[in-house]
Design a protein around this motif. Structure first.
Motif, PDB file in Angstrom:
ATOM      1  N   GLY A  22       0.118   9.620   1.731  1.00  0.00           N
ATOM      2  CA  GLY A  22       0.890   9.520   0.504  1.00  0.00           C
ATOM      3  C   GLY A  22       1.587   8.185   0.334  1.00  0.00           C
ATOM      4  O   GLY A  22       1.507   7.299   1.194  1.00  0.00           O
ATOM      5  N   THR A  23       2.267   8.061  -0.793  1.00  0.00           N
ATOM      6  CA  THR A  23       2.938   6.805  -1.152  1.00  0.00           C
ATOM      7  C   THR A  23       4.349   7.104  -1.643  1.00  0.00           C
ATOM      8  O   THR A  23       4.582   8.086  -2.351  1.00  0.00           O
ATOM      9  CB  THR A  23       2.146   6.079  -2.260  1.00  0.00           C
ATOM     10  OG1 THR A  23       0.821   5.808  -1.800  1.00  0.00           O
ATOM     11  CG2 THR A  23       2.826   4.770  -2.655  1.00  0.00           C
ATOM     12  N   ARG A  24       5.286   6.252  -1.257  1.00  0.00           N
ATOM     13  CA  ARG A  24       6.669   6.367  -1.710  1.00  0.00           C
ATOM     14  C   ARG A  24       7.097   5.018  -2.302  1.00  0.00           C
ATOM     15  O   ARG A  24       7.048   3.992  -1.623  1.00  0.00           O
ATOM     16  CB  ARG A  24       7.591   6.742  -0.549  1.00  0.00           C
ATOM     17  CG  ARG A  24       9.031   6.999  -0.999  1.00  0.00           C
ATOM     18  CD  ARG A  24       9.898   7.535   0.130  1.00  0.00           C
ATOM     19  NE  ARG A  24      10.192   6.551   1.147  1.00  0.00           N
ATOM     20  CZ  ARG A  24       9.627   6.509   2.346  1.00  0.00           C
ATOM     21  NH1 ARG A  24       8.724   7.414   2.684  1.00  0.00           N
ATOM     22  NH2 ARG A  24       9.941   5.588   3.234  1.00  0.00           N
ATOM     23  N   VAL A  25       7.479   5.055  -3.571  1.00  0.00           N
ATOM     24  CA  VAL A  25       7.969   3.847  -4.244  1.00  0.00           C
ATOM     25  C   VAL A  25       9.485   3.930  -4.320  1.00  0.00           C
ATOM     26  O   VAL A  25      10.035   4.865  -4.904  1.00  0.00           O
ATOM     27  CB  VAL A  25       7.364   3.721  -5.659  1.00  0.00           C
ATOM     28  CG1 VAL A  25       7.870   2.454  -6.328  1.00  0.00           C
ATOM     29  CG2 VAL A  25       5.843   3.719  -5.605  1.00  0.00           C
ATOM     30  N   GLU A  26      10.153   2.972  -3.713  1.00  0.00           N
ATOM     31  CA  GLU A  26      11.612   2.953  -3.659  1.00  0.00           C
ATOM     32  C   GLU A  26      12.140   1.875  -4.609  1.00  0.00           C
ATOM     33  O   GLU A  26      11.815   0.699  -4.468  1.00  0.00           O
ATOM     34  CB  GLU A  26      12.083   2.685  -2.226  1.00  0.00           C
ATOM     35  CG  GLU A  26      11.596   3.742  -1.228  1.00  0.00           C
ATOM     36  CD  GLU A  26      11.886   3.356   0.208  1.00  0.00           C
ATOM     37  OE1 GLU A  26      12.277   2.189   0.435  1.00  0.00           O
ATOM     38  OE2 GLU A  26      11.697   4.197   1.106  1.00  0.00           O
ATOM     39  N   LEU A  27      12.928   2.292  -5.574  1.00  0.00           N
ATOM     40  CA  LEU A  27      13.515   1.376  -6.554  1.00  0.00           C
ATOM     41  C   LEU A  27      15.021   1.295  -6.320  1.00  0.00           C
ATOM     42  O   LEU A  27      15.682   2.316  -6.161  1.00  0.00           O
ATOM     43  CB  LEU A  27      13.243   1.859  -7.976  1.00  0.00           C
ATOM     44  CG  LEU A  27      11.794   2.202  -8.347  1.00  0.00           C
ATOM     45  CD1 LEU A  27      11.742   2.783  -9.750  1.00  0.00           C
ATOM     46  CD2 LEU A  27      10.919   0.969  -8.251  1.00  0.00           C
ATOM     47  N   THR A  28      15.536   0.073  -6.302  1.00  0.00           N
ATOM     48  CA  THR A  28      16.979  -0.129  -6.157  1.00  0.00           C
ATOM     49  C   THR A  28      17.460  -0.994  -7.309  1.00  0.00           C
ATOM     50  O   THR A  28      17.026  -2.142  -7.454  1.00  0.00           O
ATOM     51  CB  THR A  28      17.314  -0.806  -4.814  1.00  0.00           C
ATOM     52  OG1 THR A  28      16.773  -0.035  -3.742  1.00  0.00           O
ATOM     53  CG2 THR A  28      18.818  -0.931  -4.644  1.00  0.00           C
ATOM     54  N   PHE A  29      18.319  -0.440  -8.148  1.00  0.00           N
ATOM     55  CA  PHE A  29      18.894  -1.179  -9.276  1.00  0.00           C
ATOM     56  C   PHE A  29      20.346  -1.502  -8.945  1.00  0.00           C
ATOM     57  O   PHE A  29      21.175  -0.601  -8.780  1.00  0.00           O
ATOM     58  CB  PHE A  29      18.831  -0.352 -10.567  1.00  0.00           C
ATOM     59  CG  PHE A  29      17.445   0.006 -10.993  1.00  0.00           C
ATOM     60  CD1 PHE A  29      16.672  -0.889 -11.728  1.00  0.00           C
ATOM     61  CD2 PHE A  29      16.887   1.245 -10.654  1.00  0.00           C
ATOM     62  CE1 PHE A  29      15.403  -0.566 -12.130  1.00  0.00           C
ATOM     63  CE2 PHE A  29      15.613   1.581 -11.054  1.00  0.00           C
ATOM     64  CZ  PHE A  29      14.850   0.671 -11.788  1.00  0.00           C
ATOM     65  N   TYR A  30      20.664  -2.780  -8.852  1.00  0.00           N
ATOM     66  CA  TYR A  30      22.028  -3.203  -8.534  1.00  0.00           C
ATOM     67  C   TYR A  30      22.824  -3.300  -9.823  1.00  0.00           C
ATOM     68  O   TYR A  30      22.381  -3.857 -10.826  1.00  0.00           O
ATOM     69  CB  TYR A  30      22.003  -4.551  -7.799  1.00  0.00           C
ATOM     70  CG  TYR A  30      21.302  -4.471  -6.476  1.00  0.00           C
ATOM     71  CD1 TYR A  30      21.968  -4.017  -5.340  1.00  0.00           C
ATOM     72  CD2 TYR A  30      19.966  -4.814  -6.354  1.00  0.00           C
ATOM     73  CE1 TYR A  30      21.323  -3.919  -4.132  1.00  0.00           C
ATOM     74  CE2 TYR A  30      19.302  -4.735  -5.135  1.00  0.00           C
ATOM     75  CZ  TYR A  30      19.993  -4.275  -4.032  1.00  0.00           C
ATOM     76  OH  TYR A  30      19.345  -4.173  -2.829  1.00  0.00           O
ATOM     77  N   ARG A  31      23.993  -2.734  -9.802  1.00  0.00           N
ATOM     78  CA  ARG A  31      24.828  -2.699 -10.997  1.00  0.00           C
ATOM     79  C   ARG A  31      25.325  -4.104 -11.316  1.00  0.00           C
ATOM     80  O   ARG A  31      25.795  -4.836 -10.436  1.00  0.00           O
ATOM     81  CB  ARG A  31      26.022  -1.762 -10.796  1.00  0.00           C
ATOM     82  CG  ARG A  31      25.596  -0.296 -10.623  1.00  0.00           C
ATOM     83  CD  ARG A  31      26.799   0.617 -10.779  1.00  0.00           C
ATOM     84  NE  ARG A  31      26.470   1.995 -10.513  1.00  0.00           N
ATOM     85  CZ  ARG A  31      25.875   2.789 -11.393  1.00  0.00           C
ATOM     86  NH1 ARG A  31      25.522   2.326 -12.575  1.00  0.00           N
ATOM     87  NH2 ARG A  31      25.624   4.066 -11.083  1.00  0.00           N
ATOM     88  N   GLU A  32      25.220  -4.455 -12.581  1.00  0.00           N
ATOM     89  CA  GLU A  32      25.695  -5.759 -13.034  1.00  0.00           C
ATOM     90  C   GLU A  32      27.159  -5.646 -13.411  1.00  0.00           C
ATOM     91  O   GLU A  32      27.634  -4.637 -13.917  1.00  0.00           O
ATOM     92  CB  GLU A  32      24.877  -6.231 -14.232  1.00  0.00           C
ATOM     93  CG  GLU A  32      23.398  -6.416 -13.896  1.00  0.00           C
ATOM     94  CD  GLU A  32      22.600  -6.877 -15.098  1.00  0.00           C
ATOM     95  OE1 GLU A  32      23.218  -7.107 -16.154  1.00  0.00           O
ATOM     96  OE2 GLU A  32      21.378  -7.015 -14.974  1.00  0.00           O
ATOM     97  N   GLN A  33      27.854  -6.743 -13.174  1.00  0.00           N
ATOM     98  CA  GLN A  33      29.292  -6.774 -13.505  1.00  0.00           C
ATOM     99  C   GLN A  33      29.458  -7.243 -14.950  1.00  0.00           C
ATOM    100  O   GLN A  33      28.841  -8.213 -15.399  1.00  0.00           O
ATOM    101  CB  GLN A  33      30.029  -7.755 -12.552  1.00  0.00           C
ATOM    102  CG  GLN A  33      29.897  -7.362 -11.096  1.00  0.00           C
ATOM    103  CD  GLN A  33      30.509  -6.022 -10.817  1.00  0.00           C
ATOM    104  OE1 GLN A  33      31.556  -5.660 -11.369  1.00  0.00           O
ATOM    105  NE2 GLN A  33      29.879  -5.230  -9.929  1.00  0.00           N
ATOM    106  N   HIS A  34      30.254  -6.532 -15.699  1.00  0.00           N
ATOM    107  CA  HIS A  34      30.484  -6.863 -17.116  1.00  0.00           C
ATOM    108  C   HIS A  34      31.961  -7.178 -17.334  1.00  0.00           C
ATOM    109  O   HIS A  34      32.811  -6.609 -16.689  1.00  0.00           O
ATOM    110  CB  HIS A  34      30.054  -5.705 -18.033  1.00  0.00           C
ATOM    111  CG  HIS A  34      28.590  -5.384 -17.866  1.00  0.00           C
ATOM    112  ND1 HIS A  34      27.591  -6.156 -18.400  1.00  0.00           N
ATOM    113  CD2 HIS A  34      27.981  -4.350 -17.197  1.00  0.00           C
ATOM    114  CE1 HIS A  34      26.420  -5.620 -18.116  1.00  0.00           C
ATOM    115  NE2 HIS A  34      26.627  -4.528 -17.375  1.00  0.00           N
TER     116      HIS A  34
END
Length: 464
Positions: A452-464
């Motif tokens: 199988g395959t595992r796709v790991e996504l990490t979205f870093y929060r942007e500072q506003h």
């Protein structure tokens, strides 16, 4: 031997090895998947350096009487050095070609190479300071170089090529025969060059040239596979580009159809509302039928709106969006494909991202499509999401066919696809990686063949 004959023999002798170097250098190995490709540079260095060695030997043989006495010692040193360096390049190639063979052969071969180098250093280095006064020492050092470095490296490189060629033949690749033949040519040349002295008979250089010719012809035939490989890849990329254009046209057509469907759906909803007003008193069965009709119209309208939103060009404007809504929308658009699969979301509705909604939908549609394509019917696909103060982590995991290490390395490459031609454009993961990077994130893929395959996504929060 007449000077004319000697000149022509060594001229062709060097030309064979120079052509060998050219045969390797003028091939494009950049996109090759063959294991031997990264090792061939050392064989090219051997070809060029050995050609230079033989042509310079020709000069020494013909003009030895014209070399000034004060330069004779320097000439002997240079002859010994260039002989060693040319065979050293072949030894580097032997080390590398053995590395891509089976582990047991690689360990034995690497051990023998180290033993040959240590033996050579033990026999030659202590006597280097005596060579200036003992002219026979140069002849002895040259003999050690030919036997230990020349014969040893040629035999080991030849064995490595034969083993590699046979492994290709077992995989039913016809060009494996030519790799094996070039390996046998290397072994023959190693015997003639390393064990048979040049002074033994005037025909020795001729036989060496013939052995080099066998290597050259076999290598040239073997290396044609890289041209064929490049042609196949170019044709595959062209076909995928055509498929991508076709999918784009189909998408535009679908967007137009979805837009046109909305008008009769709206008209049907209005007609239902009017009919219900004229017939306020309905039986239970009639209300049931009407609710089923209304549910069907609403579902068709919902899908058509999602399709229009997905097909609409990205505006570049971002807003806070619910990740769960994005996932639900993607699953709704893929409902025709998910009937035989179980897609499970573990994602709180409180998880939000500052993003372009259309782009995120495109991202998860691509990832879910890949997971569905890789999975067998009735299998499960898991999408999990977590968040903290600094980032949002999303994982899309399937238990399908998976990828090998080589396939995994090239997976995000543009136009590269493990699917059969016509079944994939090779654009999906490349687009996904671009969308993730656009949203200040990173994508990491973990995969094993048949696991199988595992796709790991990490979205870093942007500072506003």
């Amino acid at each position: 031997m007449p000077v004319f004959v000697t000149f022509n023999i060594y001229l062709f002798y060097g030309l064979v090895f120079f052509s060998m170097g050219c045969a390797v250098v003028f091939r494009n190995f950049r996109y090759s998947q063959l294991k031997v490709a990264p090792t061939l540079w050392a064989l090219a260095v051997f070809g060029f350096s050995h050609a230079f060695h033989e042509w310079s030997e020709l000069y020494v043989l013909i003009f030895s009487d014209h070399i000034a006495p004060e330069y004779r010692l320097l000439t002997q040193w240079l002859c010994l050095a260039k002989l060693f360096l040319s065979y050293a390049a072949l030894m580097v190639f032997a080390w590398q070609i053995l590395t891509i063979s089976n582990k047991r052969l690689a360990y034995i071969g690497h051990g023998l190479i180290i033993a040959l180098l240590l033996s050579y250093a033990y026999l030659v280095i202590p006597d280097l300071h005596h060579l200036a006064v003992n002219q026979a020492g140069f002849s002895e050092a040259s003999q050690y170089t030919r036997i230990l470095i020349g014969f040893g490296s040629a035999m080991l490189a030849g064995i490595g090529m034969v083993v590699y060629g046979n492994s290709l033949r077992q995989e039913e690749h016809g060009y494996g025969f030519y790799f094996a033949l070039s390996g046998m040519g290397l072994m023959i040349y190693g015997v003639l060059s390393g064990l048979v002295p040049t002074e033994y008979h005037y025909s020795v250089p001729i036989y060496r040239t013939l052995a080099g010719g066998i290597i050259l012809v076999a290598l040239f035939k073997a290396l044609k596979v890289f041209d064929l490989e490049k042609e196949r890849k170019t044709a595959a990329k062209l076909k995928r580009a055509i498929e991508a254009d076709k999918y784009k046209a189909i998408g535009q057509l679908a967007m137009g159809v979805a837009h046109e469907i909305n008008n009769p759906l709206a008209s049907s909803t209005l007609a239902l509302d009017l009919w219900e007003r004229k017939h306020p008193h309905l039986s239970e069965s009639e209300e049931n039928y009407l609710s089923r009709v209304r549910l069907g119209i609403e579902r068709a309208s919902s899908i058509s709106k999602e399709l229009l939103n997905y097909a609409r060009p990205a505006s570049g404007r971002r807003c806070f969006v619910s990740l769960r809504e994005i996932l639900d929308s993607a699953a709704k658009l893929l409902s025709h494909r998910t009937k035989q699969h179980s897609i499970e979301f573990e994602c709180s509705r409180n998880i939000v991202l500052y993003a372009e909604k259309v782009k995120l939908e495109e991202l998860f549609i691509n990832l879910l499509c890949n997971a569905i394509d890789a999975s067998s019917p009735q299998s499960s696909i898991f999408v999990t999401a977590t968040q903290d103060e600094h980032k949002v982590c999303v994982t899309v995991e399937d238990f399908g066919c998976g990828m090998t290490k080589e396939e995994l390395t090239r997976a995000p490459e543009l136009f590269y696809s493990t699917k059969a031609l016509g079944q994939g454009t090779g654009l999906g993961l490349a687009i996904c990686e671009q969308i993730v990077a656009l949203h200040n994130g990173k994508m990491h893929i973990v995969s094993s063949k048949q696991k199988g395959t595992r796709v790991e996504l990490t979205f870093y929060r942007e500072q506003h």
